[in-house]
Design a protein around this motif. Sequence first.
Motif, mmCIF file in Angstrom:
data_model
loop_
_atom_site.group_PDB
_atom_site.id
_atom_site.type_symbol
_atom_site.label_atom_id
_atom_site.label_comp_id
_atom_site.label_asym_id
_atom_site.label_seq_id
_atom_site.Cartn_x
_atom_site.Cartn_y
_atom_site.Cartn_z
ATOM 1 N N VAL A 1 0.500 -1.291 -0.146
ATOM 2 C CA VAL A 1 0.080 -0.383 0.059
ATOM 3 C C VAL A 1 0.895 1.439 -0.572
ATOM 4 C CG1 VAL A 1 -0.496 0.161 2.741
ATOM 5 C CG2 VAL A 1 -1.990 1.014 0.938
ATOM 6 N N ASP A 2 0.674 2.022 -0.641
ATOM 7 C CA ASP A 2 0.696 4.026 -0.432
ATOM 8 C C ASP A 2 0.501 3.904 0.578
ATOM 9 O OD1 ASP A 2 2.508 3.696 -2.925
ATOM 10 O OD2 ASP A 2 1.233 4.994 -4.027
ATOM 11 N N LEU A 3 0.982 4.519 1.902
ATOM 12 C CA LEU A 3 0.341 5.064 3.265
ATOM 13 C C LEU A 3 0.118 6.668 2.524
ATOM 14 C CD1 LEU A 3 3.102 4.009 4.924
ATOM 15 C CD2 LEU A 3 1.006 3.124 5.308
ATOM 16 N N ARG A 4 -0.332 7.091 3.332
ATOM 17 C CA ARG A 4 -0.717 8.451 2.944
ATOM 18 C C ARG A 4 -0.323 9.522 2.942
ATOM 19 N NH1 ARG A 4 -4.118 11.061 7.436
ATOM 20 N NH2 ARG A 4 -5.864 8.873 7.392
ATOM 21 N N GLY A 5 0.038 9.917 2.045
ATOM 22 C CA GLY A 5 1.309 10.954 2.060
ATOM 23 C C GLY A 5 2.140 10.989 0.842
ATOM 24 N N ARG A 6 1.775 9.514 0.721
ATOM 25 C CA ARG A 6 3.084 9.147 -0.671
ATOM 26 C C ARG A 6 2.439 7.928 -1.204
ATOM 27 N NH1 ARG A 6 2.809 8.567 4.985
ATOM 28 N NH2 ARG A 6 5.774 8.099 6.579
ATOM 29 N N ALA B 1 -1.335 6.751 14.767
ATOM 30 C CA ALA B 1 -2.866 5.913 15.244
ATOM 31 C C ALA B 1 -3.846 6.486 14.016
ATOM 32 C CB ALA B 1 -3.000 7.005 15.897
ATOM 33 N N ASP B 2 -3.110 7.981 12.962
ATOM 34 C CA ASP B 2 -3.980 7.678 11.351
ATOM 35 C C ASP B 2 -3.343 6.665 10.521
ATOM 36 O OD1 ASP B 2 -5.289 10.611 12.100
ATOM 37 O OD2 ASP B 2 -2.909 11.418 12.062
ATOM 38 N N HIS B 3 -2.226 6.681 10.033
ATOM 39 C CA HIS B 3 -2.334 4.993 9.558
ATOM 40 C C HIS B 3 -2.482 3.880 9.907
ATOM 41 C CE1 HIS B 3 1.363 8.494 8.551
ATOM 42 N NE2 HIS B 3 1.718 7.613 7.751
ATOM 43 N N ALA B 4 -2.163 3.296 11.087
ATOM 44 C CA ALA B 4 -3.093 2.165 11.519
ATOM 45 C C ALA B 4 -4.357 2.438 10.833
ATOM 46 C CB ALA B 4 -2.623 2.440 12.955
ATOM 47 N N PHE C 1 9.884 2.411 9.043
ATOM 48 C CA PHE C 1 8.487 3.322 9.558
ATOM 49 C C PHE C 1 7.718 2.263 9.336
ATOM 50 C CE2 PHE C 1 5.115 5.362 8.579
ATOM 51 C CZ PHE C 1 5.116 6.273 9.853
ATOM 52 N N GLY C 2 8.045 1.020 7.395
ATOM 53 C CA GLY C 2 6.352 0.148 8.417
ATOM 54 C C GLY C 2 6.270 -0.096 8.608
ATOM 55 N N GLY C 3 7.782 -1.444 9.259
ATOM 56 C CA GLY C 3 7.814 -1.964 10.153
ATOM 57 C C GLY C 3 7.363 -1.509 11.984
ATOM 58 N N LEU C 4 7.672 -0.306 12.648
ATOM 59 C CA LEU C 4 7.476 0.524 13.328
ATOM 60 C C LEU C 4 5.241 0.375 13.245
ATOM 61 C CD1 LEU C 4 9.750 3.151 13.643
ATOM 62 C CD2 LEU C 4 9.383 1.923 14.972
ATOM 63 N N LEU C 5 5.005 0.550 11.880
ATOM 64 C CA LEU C 5 3.512 0.539 12.090
ATOM 65 C C LEU C 5 3.107 -0.910 11.823
ATOM 66 C CD1 LEU C 5 1.253 2.442 11.355
ATOM 67 C CD2 LEU C 5 1.662 2.141 8.451
ATOM 68 N N THR C 6 3.902 -1.513 11.824
ATOM 69 C CA THR C 6 3.630 -2.580 11.864
ATOM 70 C C THR C 6 3.166 -3.185 13.259
ATOM 71 O OG1 THR C 6 4.042 -3.395 9.435
ATOM 72 C CG2 THR C 6 3.648 -5.268 11.932
ATOM 73 N N MET C 7 4.494 -2.652 13.845
ATOM 74 C CA MET C 7 4.514 -2.807 16.055
ATOM 75 C C MET C 7 2.663 -2.294 16.370
ATOM 76 S SD MET C 7 8.231 -3.649 16.703
ATOM 77 C CE MET C 7 8.779 -2.297 16.026
ATOM 78 N N TYR C 8 2.156 -0.800 15.537
ATOM 79 C CA TYR C 8 1.831 -0.582 16.307
ATOM 80 C C TYR C 8 0.371 -0.732 15.731
ATOM 81 C CZ TYR C 8 -0.843 3.732 17.536
ATOM 82 O OH TYR C 8 -1.439 4.330 18.268
ATOM 83 N N THR C 9 0.188 -1.249 14.689
ATOM 84 C CA THR C 9 -0.964 -1.402 14.648
ATOM 85 C C THR C 9 -1.047 -2.822 15.211
ATOM 86 O OG1 THR C 9 -0.741 -0.876 12.148
ATOM 87 C CG2 THR C 9 -2.593 -2.170 12.371
ATOM 88 N N ALA C 10 -0.085 -3.720 15.315
ATOM 89 C CA ALA C 10 -0.420 -5.155 15.972
ATOM 90 C C ALA C 10 -1.149 -4.867 17.658
ATOM 91 C CB ALA C 10 0.365 -5.891 15.761
ATOM 92 N N ASP D 1 8.160 12.330 13.060
ATOM 93 C CA ASP D 1 8.804 12.732 13.834
ATOM 94 C C ASP D 1 7.576 12.182 14.640
ATOM 95 O OD1 ASP D 1 10.821 15.159 13.769
ATOM 96 O OD2 ASP D 1 9.484 16.602 13.067
ATOM 97 N N LEU D 2 6.249 12.294 14.981
ATOM 98 C CA LEU D 2 5.660 12.062 15.122
ATOM 99 C C LEU D 2 5.341 10.735 15.815
ATOM 100 C CD1 LEU D 2 2.732 13.275 13.694
ATOM 101 C CD2 LEU D 2 2.946 14.028 15.826
ATOM 102 N N ALA D 3 6.458 9.513 15.128
ATOM 103 C CA ALA D 3 6.926 8.488 14.849
ATOM 104 C C ALA D 3 7.927 8.091 16.508
ATOM 105 C CB ALA D 3 7.101 7.620 14.345
ATOM 106 N N ILE D 4 8.885 8.780 16.191
ATOM 107 C CA ILE D 4 9.977 8.861 17.483
ATOM 108 C C ILE D 4 9.154 9.347 18.187
ATOM 109 C CG2 ILE D 4 11.624 10.070 18.366
ATOM 110 C CD1 ILE D 4 12.513 10.472 14.547
ATOM 111 N N ASP D 5 8.193 10.023 18.838
ATOM 112 C CA ASP D 5 7.547 10.571 20.099
ATOM 113 C C ASP D 5 6.535 8.957 20.573
ATOM 114 O OD1 ASP D 5 9.175 13.060 19.832
ATOM 115 O OD2 ASP D 5 7.572 13.825 19.465
ATOM 116 N N GLU D 6 6.465 7.832 20.149
ATOM 117 C CA GLU D 6 5.712 6.950 20.439
ATOM 118 C C GLU D 6 6.500 6.418 21.445
ATOM 119 O OE1 GLU D 6 2.611 6.008 19.883
ATOM 120 O OE2 GLU D 6 1.814 7.440 18.064
ATOM 121 N N PRO D 7 5.629 6.143 22.722
ATOM 122 C CA PRO D 7 5.957 5.153 23.734
ATOM 123 C C PRO D 7 6.500 4.078 23.486
ATOM 124 C CG PRO D 7 3.556 5.514 24.035
ATOM 125 C CD PRO D 7 4.218 6.287 23.119
ATOM 126 N N TRP D 8 7.446 3.041 22.511
ATOM 127 C CA TRP D 8 7.549 2.145 21.458
ATOM 128 C C TRP D 8 7.629 0.967 22.794
ATOM 129 C CZ3 TRP D 8 5.538 1.835 17.189
ATOM 130 C CH2 TRP D 8 5.700 2.754 16.698
#
Length: 277
Positions: free
Chosen positions: A54-59, A72-75, A97-106, A198-205
Amino acid sequence: MFLKTNNITLHYLDHNPASDLPLLLLMHGLSANAHGFDGLVAAGLTAYFRVISVDLRGRGQSDKPAEGYSMADHAADIIGLLDGLGVEQVILGGHSFGGLLTMYTAAHYPNRFTHLVILDAAGSLHPDVRELIKPSLARLDKSLPSWEAYRDAMKSQPFLHGYWDDALEAYYRADVEIQPDGTAVPRSQPHAIWSAADLAIDEPWADHLTHIHQPALLIRAPDNYGPAPVLPYDQAHETVNALAHCTYAEATGNHMTMLFGEKATAVVETIVKFING
């Protein structure tokens, strides 16, 4: 293909759409596009999975709203895509970034995913991550006189080490829009990309990782991407150890080249072994 969800239109590629193979949904890196996985497809990934990238939003060819680039928007976009496709559960994967989004969404939608494939990403980010990704993001400020000029500029990028093939060319061709005067302009907007970063970096991973219980595979690329690997060994293992069920593997190549050519073949083999045993 295009699908409307979460107040935007997403563009995606559906490989083997009529297949009854397990569905693997892949999400690209910070400034990349859906063709970033063409190298894995060329290396045989679709012999084992129906692959949607998928083309993520903005890309790419997805909508580019002025704001709304949080994890949260991407997920929510990804869940909306699955709902629109009428799919309840998939294997979810992503690069960088898609790997981070994988973890967040899961972590936030645990019942929608059976397995996770995390490519050169971890919940503990490199302290110099902004500097490391600058060479890749520099292309977003370039408007070159033709597609051929843009292609040649990308070919010369030092992190590619002189490598080029049809899949990599398709990825960079999808990166730009050709204007009526022939100029090649990047589709992604820098403000959207840096906002997402920047928003991804600020997440409580560390907290997110405690909510992930699916079997996960983390593949790290060990070679330098600029001055260093994007994902240091120690930080990769912090995430592997923090996840309840995570397998660690290493690719060959760097953050970008791991996805193309012969190096992609090894990544495909690792993914197939992880999913199918």
